[in-house]
Scaffold this motif. Structure first.
Motif, PDB file in Angstrom:
ATOM      1  N   LEU A  64      -5.031  -1.531   4.024  1.00  0.00           N
ATOM      2  CA  LEU A  64      -3.293  -0.655   4.897  1.00  0.00           C
ATOM      3  C   LEU A  64      -3.108  -1.541   5.981  1.00  0.00           C
ATOM      4  O   LEU A  64      -1.989  -1.416   6.324  1.00  0.00           O
ATOM      5  CB  LEU A  64      -4.336   0.243   5.304  1.00  0.00           C
ATOM      6  N   MET A  84       0.817  -0.999  -0.033  1.00  0.00           N
ATOM      7  CA  MET A  84      -0.166  -0.083  -0.392  1.00  0.00           C
ATOM      8  C   MET A  84       0.810   1.739   0.057  1.00  0.00           C
ATOM      9  O   MET A  84       1.398   1.652   1.222  1.00  0.00           O
ATOM     10  CB  MET A  84      -0.556   0.075   1.246  1.00  0.00           C
ATOM     11  N   ARG A 120      -2.428   5.635   0.618  1.00  0.00           N
ATOM     12  CA  ARG A 120      -2.442   5.743   2.211  1.00  0.00           C
ATOM     13  C   ARG A 120      -3.121   6.738   2.284  1.00  0.00           C
ATOM     14  O   ARG A 120      -4.305   7.442   2.970  1.00  0.00           O
ATOM     15  CB  ARG A 120      -1.271   4.937   2.935  1.00  0.00           C
ATOM     16  N   ASP A 128       1.985   5.441  -0.324  1.00  0.00           N
ATOM     17  CA  ASP A 128       1.493   6.182   0.587  1.00  0.00           C
ATOM     18  C   ASP A 128       1.125   7.122  -0.116  1.00  0.00           C
ATOM     19  O   ASP A 128      -0.193   7.272   0.273  1.00  0.00           O
ATOM     20  CB  ASP A 128       2.764   7.259   0.622  1.00  0.00           C
ATOM     21  N   ALA A 140      -1.788   4.071  11.399  1.00  0.00           N
ATOM     22  CA  ALA A 140      -1.243   3.581  10.317  1.00  0.00           C
ATOM     23  C   ALA A 140      -0.133   4.216  10.350  1.00  0.00           C
ATOM     24  O   ALA A 140       0.775   4.458   9.474  1.00  0.00           O
ATOM     25  CB  ALA A 140      -2.067   3.274   9.550  1.00  0.00           C
ATOM     26  N   THR A 200      -8.911   0.623   3.784  1.00  0.00           N
ATOM     27  CA  THR A 200      -8.299   0.935   5.502  1.00  0.00           C
ATOM     28  C   THR A 200      -8.065  -1.095   5.853  1.00  0.00           C
ATOM     29  O   THR A 200      -7.075  -0.942   6.357  1.00  0.00           O
ATOM     30  CB  THR A 200      -9.468   1.587   6.473  1.00  0.00           C
TER      31      THR A 200
END
Length: 359
Positions: free
Chosen positions: A246, A56, A61, A58, A137, A243
């Motif tokens: 992530l 994942m 994210r 950035d 995270a 999510t």
């Protein structure tokens, strides 16, 4: 402006999202609470621990962070604050219960299992899972351990509540269906406001600034009457899938010992949480004329959709249950950021007070 996904990441990212969607779909199909989120997280976690090339980047994210904040803010009912005047005894018990749960389980996880403060206390918050994991995270606590402990909490609740309900009379009613959703223009304007607020929070060096800023903007707009509609279901599902992906991607390289340590802590923390809720519900039941099961579901530590469905099935006052869960989430919306700021402040203070090692 950098791309959300580099060319070399496209296939791993697509694989990661596909695994998260498949796991979330299966979990939802079998009725797991927060299925799209928890199923996706578990599926990607397993894939990561088996060595699959999950990833994942950035850019993606940050998209997930904004969507998480938007979803949390949009889920706050416009009349949440006015509900504080209803059911004062049970709402007071709810506030006291949340403090006891977070303080007791957080202390236990730090002292017994030697977890750092960020991991211990984010693992202890009973609910707002996507918000908690969004903050984790960003680097607050160990998101791998947090998700294990939080998954165990939800799974244990899912098992414990129906078992307790076996001895209670059950009625069935059709659940309410939301029909009003934000339109495309509203979504774009809300997203822009959330991104701007997130950037401001980052500039102010607020921990997990993008998530908290987006949530603050969406919540302020909702409580301020700028919109009343819900997030479109496909966007909410997509947010949970992102999510979950992530969360699961954080498990790359995790050891079995690390997993087992977090799992043991999760079982004990959940048992403590359920015990605290049960004692508080018993106390409230002595002061108000309500079924014990209704009070317990209202004070239950999470799984709003699961507790709401059980309340409908058991013929309880769903307004009572829903209002208490909305207030719980509203309390957590302020308590979680405050706790994160305190944890960061304590960490900085400890770093300053710790003498440097001898040369």
């Amino acid at each position: 402006m950098p791309a959300l996904i580099s060319r070399s990441d496209i296939l791993p990212v697509l694989l990661t999202l596909a695994i998260a969607a498949a796991g979330g779909g299966l979990a939802t199909l079998i009725g797991l609470p927060a299925g799209w989120l928890m199923g996706g997280a578990l599926a990607v976690t397993v894939a990561a621990m088996m060595g699959a090339p999950v990833r994942m980047p950035d850019g993606l994210r940050n998209v997930a962070f904004v969507l998480i904040g938007m979803s949390m803010g949009a889920s706050v009912a416009p009349d949440s604050l006015s509900l504080l005047t209803s059911w004062p005894i049970s709402l007071a018990a709810l506030a006291i219960e949340l403090v006891i749960i977070v303080a007791a389980t957080g202390w236990m996880l730090t002292k017994v299992f030697k977890l750092d403060a960020g991991t211990a206390y984010l693992s202890s918050f009973p609910g707002h899972l996507s918000f908690v994991m969004g903050i984790a995270a960003t680097g607050v606590g160990n998101s791998r351990q947090i998700v294990i402990i939080q998954v165990i909490r939800i799974l244990m609740l899912t098992i414990a509540v129906p078992v307790g309900a076996v001895f209670l009379p059950i009625d069935h009613f059709a659940p309410p269906v939301t029909e009003d959703f934000l339109g495309p223009i509203q979504l774009v304007l809300l997203a822009v406001g959330c991104v701007v607020a997130g950037l401001v929070f980052i500039w102010l060096k607020v921990p997990a600034g993008m998530v908290l800023g987006a949530m603050a903007a969406a919540t302020a707009a909702k409580l301020g009457g700028l919109y009343a509609e819900a997030m479109p279901v496909p966007l909410v599902v997509g947010t949970f899938i992102l999510t979950g992906a992530l969360i699961g991607s954080r498990f790359v390289g995790i050891t079995r010992a690390e997993f087992m340590a977090a799992a043991k802590g999760g079982l004990i923390a959940t048992a403590m949480t359920v015990s605290i809720v049960t004692v508080m519900a018993m106390g409230v039941a002595q002061l108000v004329d309500m079924p014990f099961g209704q009070i317990w579901l209202g004070l239950s530590p999470g799984a709003l959709e699961g507790m709401g469905a059980l309340g409908i099935a058991l013929g309880y006052d769903t307004a009572f249950i829903a209002a208490h869960h909305v207030i719980r989430l509203l309390m957590l919306s302020f308590a979680i950021p405050a706790a994160v700021v305190l944890i960061r402040w304590a960490e900085k203070r400890a770093a300053v007070e710790t003498p440097p090692p001898p040369p």
